[in-house]
Scaffold this active site. Structure first.
Site, PDB file in Angstrom:
ATOM      1  N   GLY A  21       0.816  -1.228   0.000  1.00 34.63           N
ATOM      2  CA  GLY A  21       0.000   0.000   0.000  1.00 34.63           C
ATOM      3  C   GLY A  21       0.844   1.270   0.000  1.00 34.63           C
ATOM      4  O   GLY A  21       2.060   1.234   0.206  1.00 34.63           O
ATOM      5  N   ARG A  74     -14.151  -5.521   5.054  1.00 33.94           N
ATOM      6  CA  ARG A  74     -14.991  -5.404   6.260  1.00 33.94           C
ATOM      7  C   ARG A  74     -16.255  -6.257   6.188  1.00 33.94           C
ATOM      8  O   ARG A  74     -17.362  -5.779   6.476  1.00 33.94           O
ATOM      9  CB  ARG A  74     -15.383  -3.945   6.488  1.00 33.94           C
ATOM     10  CG  ARG A  74     -14.190  -3.049   6.586  1.00 33.94           C
ATOM     11  CD  ARG A  74     -14.524  -1.599   6.714  1.00 33.94           C
ATOM     12  NE  ARG A  74     -13.323  -0.823   6.441  1.00 33.94           N
ATOM     13  CZ  ARG A  74     -13.310   0.481   6.198  1.00 33.94           C
ATOM     14  NH1 ARG A  74     -14.427   1.167   6.239  1.00 33.94           N
ATOM     15  NH2 ARG A  74     -12.193   1.102   5.951  1.00 33.94           N
ATOM     16  N   LEU A  79      -6.786   6.955  -4.295  1.00 29.60           N
ATOM     17  CA  LEU A  79      -5.491   6.688  -4.917  1.00 29.60           C
ATOM     18  C   LEU A  79      -5.635   6.023  -6.279  1.00 29.60           C
ATOM     19  O   LEU A  79      -4.761   6.165  -7.140  1.00 29.60           O
ATOM     20  CB  LEU A  79      -4.647   5.802  -3.999  1.00 29.60           C
ATOM     21  CG  LEU A  79      -4.310   6.409  -2.637  1.00 29.60           C
ATOM     22  CD1 LEU A  79      -3.485   5.439  -1.807  1.00 29.60           C
ATOM     23  CD2 LEU A  79      -3.540   7.719  -2.812  1.00 29.60           C
ATOM     24  N   ASP A  89      -4.455  47.195  30.231  1.00 26.95           N
ATOM     25  CA  ASP A  89      -5.836  46.944  29.842  1.00 26.95           C
ATOM     26  C   ASP A  89      -6.716  47.335  31.039  1.00 26.95           C
ATOM     27  O   ASP A  89      -6.219  47.456  32.166  1.00 26.95           O
ATOM     28  CB  ASP A  89      -5.958  45.442  29.497  1.00 26.95           C
ATOM     29  CG  ASP A  89      -7.393  45.007  29.335  1.00 26.95           C
ATOM     30  OD1 ASP A  89      -8.142  45.700  28.628  1.00 26.95           O
ATOM     31  OD2 ASP A  89      -7.767  43.979  29.936  1.00 26.95           O
ATOM     32  N   TYR A  90      -8.011  47.518  30.814  1.00 28.16           N
ATOM     33  CA  TYR A  90      -8.860  47.959  31.928  1.00 28.16           C
ATOM     34  C   TYR A  90      -9.663  46.784  32.518  1.00 28.16           C
ATOM     35  O   TYR A  90      -9.292  46.230  33.552  1.00 28.16           O
ATOM     36  CB  TYR A  90      -9.776  49.107  31.459  1.00 28.16           C
ATOM     37  CG  TYR A  90     -10.617  49.664  32.582  1.00 28.16           C
ATOM     38  CD1 TYR A  90     -10.050  50.523  33.532  1.00 28.16           C
ATOM     39  CD2 TYR A  90     -11.959  49.317  32.711  1.00 28.16           C
ATOM     40  CE1 TYR A  90     -10.806  51.005  34.592  1.00 28.16           C
ATOM     41  CE2 TYR A  90     -12.712  49.802  33.763  1.00 28.16           C
ATOM     42  CZ  TYR A  90     -12.140  50.646  34.702  1.00 28.16           C
ATOM     43  OH  TYR A  90     -12.885  51.109  35.741  1.00 28.16           O
ATOM     44  N   ASP A 148      -5.893  40.727  29.949  1.00 20.82           N
ATOM     45  CA  ASP A 148      -6.477  39.410  30.260  1.00 20.82           C
ATOM     46  C   ASP A 148      -7.184  38.768  29.079  1.00 20.82           C
ATOM     47  O   ASP A 148      -7.520  37.594  29.111  1.00 20.82           O
ATOM     48  CB  ASP A 148      -7.524  39.559  31.367  1.00 20.82           C
ATOM     49  CG  ASP A 148      -8.775  40.254  30.852  1.00 20.82           C
ATOM     50  OD1 ASP A 148      -8.655  41.377  30.312  1.00 20.82           O
ATOM     51  OD2 ASP A 148      -9.862  39.661  30.936  1.00 20.82           O
TER      52      ASP A 148
END
Ligand code: GDG
Length: 733
Positions: free
Chosen positions: A31, A315, A380, A502-503, A681
């Site tokens: 394969g 299968r 393939l 930052d606030y 944050d």
């Protein structure tokens, strides 16, 4: 590949034991995966590559016969309990993931015990891998059987180099939604244990990234996901084939002989050929419907065409596969009965595999390869057919639902469900001039030759090593180490400092309603004291609007940035720093209002250059789920120059013209500061952290979550503590 040893993990090992005349022989698989792995250059590695896979033989057989197996790899079979093996493979892998990922939702048969077996099998394989692993090793996990594996290996060895490649499609997030919550989390977080996740196409890659965003709330940026302080790359690597093997085999003696036999047997007929595993995804029934439509529409082709249909068993323990075999055989019988004549059978059907020389002979003897999957990760067979045509003849009819269709642009593309169109394309193919056939084949061959399987494997491993080397380092906890002290020292030694703060979430805690987060006296005092030092330039850098910032902090001798950089206040004057005219709001507003209706407690805030949908006051789970939907809706709706920010309980839409990173950079370059500190944050602060990477620039993330900041503090109280320490008497000035 330096000194790395490769550990490959795939469901099957690349060989099988067979009993012949009472003795055991080994059959090596040929394969694509084996070829790909063999083509990697590990010549500098001191040890042989290892291949781990599930055993389909007993321990006894292995011990007795392992000396027969080729020595290209060190093979390590994992022996699973029979029942677990059955439920893991036939159950969850092939009756849930396989049908779901190929969009066959009605074939999904979810059973709790199968999911448990899947986890157990992944756990067992991860233990085997962990026992084998050495520090420089590269682990490359293949396919849908082992989606949990990258995380399980990482838990056992945190700095492992792990790549994962999915050979089947990754479906739209809508399909992933169908899985129970615990399954989707297991599969998605399992994959995120890797450093690199590869798919055949960009579409599959995008589907995966969207699923991660929607189900885990983890955002991505330029194919990279920042998750649990690690950076994971997710990208497309279309698998190639061993081009020269197929091309050169054209002249191989066995192939020449087989081809001559075929040409002789069907000398008066054109040949259409197809070969696939017996699988409902491959569209064999639709192919037969199209053939029937062809004979109906074009009866002049009676006795002039043979369709050689090879179906390879697969299968067969799963009911859906057995049913399919019966359906195919009935259809073949019906078509042969209905359209055949006393001297001619339209379909020559073979249920079983063919040898490699027979396969190449069929590829190179046929006039048309008819490949009609309903879904196929790559396919393939299509590529091998093109590569085998050293004579530059033959026409490829290819389903647009295959990954290969992206690369094989001069094939005749079809939708397998449109039987009339497929029938018409068959006629076009059968009547195509030799020059046109040659032109089309040559274009596709150039592509396949250049991007062959070796290129695929090498570029995957190179990207993996690259990605592993840039892994993020967890930011140092600021107040639990000596770093705090040294940061204070560096602050103290500096003569010119820029403090970017930052606030919300940094200087004050979040409140249910944004207007409730006015600064307490403690914050005003500390900012006032910092700003009073002539060495300090203090800037509040926030997503808030200018009015609110002015009202709350405007009386302090500090500067301010509002709406993530759209407005800047310097020397007492606000100026607009953006050209955006806000006309996009007319499109976005109704969408946000719709989400307010669907998510009680949420609301829309309009700022001059952005719109924000807040869901902090909504019921938390509903808010989160709706926010994922909103982000997805917006990303499909928005023009390029707008950005969606997935913030802390807020989704904000703003122009890409500016962001906190651009402003932070601008401010830091305005003067030769010898100490720059940025604290924040939120996601928007990450832009600032990424922009400030020089030696004297210090970035601090507040709270948990992934970040590119160098340091981390737990919350607002620690930020205030740090700032107070800067202003205290103990700091030498
Ligand atoms: C999965 C994905 C993806 C088949 N019959 C015979 C035979 N074969 C060989 C072919 C080809 C391979 O088997 C089949 O590969 P496909 O790609 O067509 O399909 P899957 O088996 O479903 O593979 C798929 C692939 O993984 C790789 O990533 O493309 O989408 O589903 O190589 O030549 N070989 C021989 N005799 C046969 O009878 N010798």
């Amino acid at each position: 590949m330096k000194n790395n040893r490769l550990i490959i993990v795939s469901y099957r090992l690349p060989f099988a034991f067979e009993t012949v005349n009472g003795g055991t022989i080994v059959k090596a698989s040929s394969g694509g995966l084996v070829t790909a792995m063999k083509s990697l250059d590990f010549s500098n590695a001191t040890e042989k590559p290892v291949w781990v896979g599930c055993a389909d033989f007993s321990r006894r057989t292995w011990e007795k016969n392992k000396h027969l197996v080729n020595e290209d790899f060190e093979y390590v079979p994992v022996f699973l309990d029979r029942k677990i093996q059955q439920d893991f493979y036939n159950g969850f892998s092939n009756s849930v993931i396989w049908p779901l990922f190929h969009y066959f939702t009605t074939y999904v048969d979810y059973q709790e015990k199968d999911f448990v077996a899947y986890q157990k099998a992944n756990e067992a394989v991860s233990e085997t891998v962990a026992q084998l692993m050495k520090p420089q090793d590269i682990v490359w996990v293949h396919d849908y059987h082992f989606m949990g594996l990258p995380k399980l290996i990482r838990e056992k060895q945190s700095d492992a180099t792990i790549g994962f490649f999915l050979h089947i499609p990754f479906p739209s997030y809508e399909l992933i939604r169908i899985l129970p919550q615990k399954c989707k989390e297991y599969l998605l977080t399992g994959l995120l244990g890797a450093d690199l996740i590869g798919f055949h196409t960009n579409d599959y890659n995008i589907h995966f990234l969207q699923s991660v965003q929607i189900n885990l709330g983890v955002q991505h940026k330029i194919w990279k996901v920042n998750y649990q302080n690690r950076l994971i790359q997710s990208d497309a690597f279309p698998v190639g084939i061993n081009y020269s093997l197929y091309h050169d085999s054209y002249d191989n003696a066995d192939v020449v002989e087989e081809r001559a036999a075929l040409k002789k047997a069907y000398k008066d007929n054109k040949i259409i050929f197809s070969v696939d595993r017996l699988d409902y995804t491959k569209g064999v029934m639709q192919r037969l419907d199209a053939l029937e439509a062809f004979f109906r529409k074009y009866p002049e082709w009676t006795e002039k065409l043979t369709f050689i249909l090879v179906v390879v068993p697969s299968r067969d323990e799963i009911l859906k596969y057995g049913e399919r075999k019966v359906m195919i055989e009935q259809a073949v019988g019906r078509i042969n009965g209905k359209y055949g004549t006393l001297i001619w059978r339209p379909i020559v059907y073979r249920y079983g595999s063919v040898s490699f020389p027979q396969l190449v002979a069929l590829y190179s003897a046929c006039d048309v390869a008819l490949i009609t999957p309903i879904r196929d990760g790559m396919n393939l067979v299509a590529k091998e057919f093109v590569a085998s045509r050293k004579d530059h003849q033959g026409v490829l009819i290819l389903s647009e639902m295959t990954g290969a269709a992206n690369e094989l642009s001069t094939a005749l593309h079809i939708n397998p469900l449109d039987e009339n169109d497929v029938a018409d394309k068959m006629r076009i193919a059968l009547e195509m001039e030799p020059e046109e056939q040659a032109r089309r084949i040559a274009i596709m061959q150039r592509r396949l030759k250049e991007y062959d399987v070796k290129k695929w494997a090498t570029s995957f491993v190179e990207s993996l090593l690259n990605m592993h080397s840039v892994q993020q380092i967890e930011p140092t906890p600021l107040l639990k180490s000596e770093t705090n002290f040294s940061l204070q020292e560096r602050y103290a030694q500096a003569r010119s400092r820029l403090l970017l703060l930052d606030y919300d979430g940094t200087l004050v805690n979040y409140k249910t309603k944004p207007e409730q987060a006015a600064p307490p006296l403690e914050v005003i005092n500390v900012l006032g004291r910092l700003a009073s030092r002539r060495e300090n330039y203090v800037v509040i850098i926030s997503g808030r609007d200018q009015q609110t910032l002015d009202e709350w902090l405007g009386f302090l001798p500090i500067d301010m940035v509002a709406e993530h950089g759209s407005y800047i206040k310097q020397q007492g004057l606000w100026r607009r720093d953006i050209l955006d005219d806000g006309s996009w709001k007319q499109i976005v507003s109704p969408v946000l209002i719709d989400f307010v209706t669907r998510c009680p407690g949420s609301f829309v805030e309009e700022k001059s250059h952005s719109l924000a949908w807040h869901y902090r006051s909504a019921e938390s789970e509903t808010g989160f789920v709706r926010s994922r939907e909103l982000i997805n809706t917006l990303e499909n709706l928005l023009p390029y120059q707008l950005r969606v920010i997935d913030g802390n309980c807020v989704v904000e839409i703003k122009s890409t013209e500016t962001d906190k990173g651009k402003v932070a950079k601008q401010l830091s370059l305005a003067r030769p500061y010898d100490f720059v500190l940025a604290i924040g944050d939120d996601r928007t602060d990450e832009d600032m952290f990424s922009a400030l990477t020089l030696e004297n620039q210090y970035t601090v993330k507040v709270g948990p979550g992934t970040t590119s900041a160098a340091y981390r503090v737990e919350g607002v109280h620690e930020v205030l503590g740090l700032l107070k320490d800067f202003t205290s008497e103990t700091v030498p000035l």
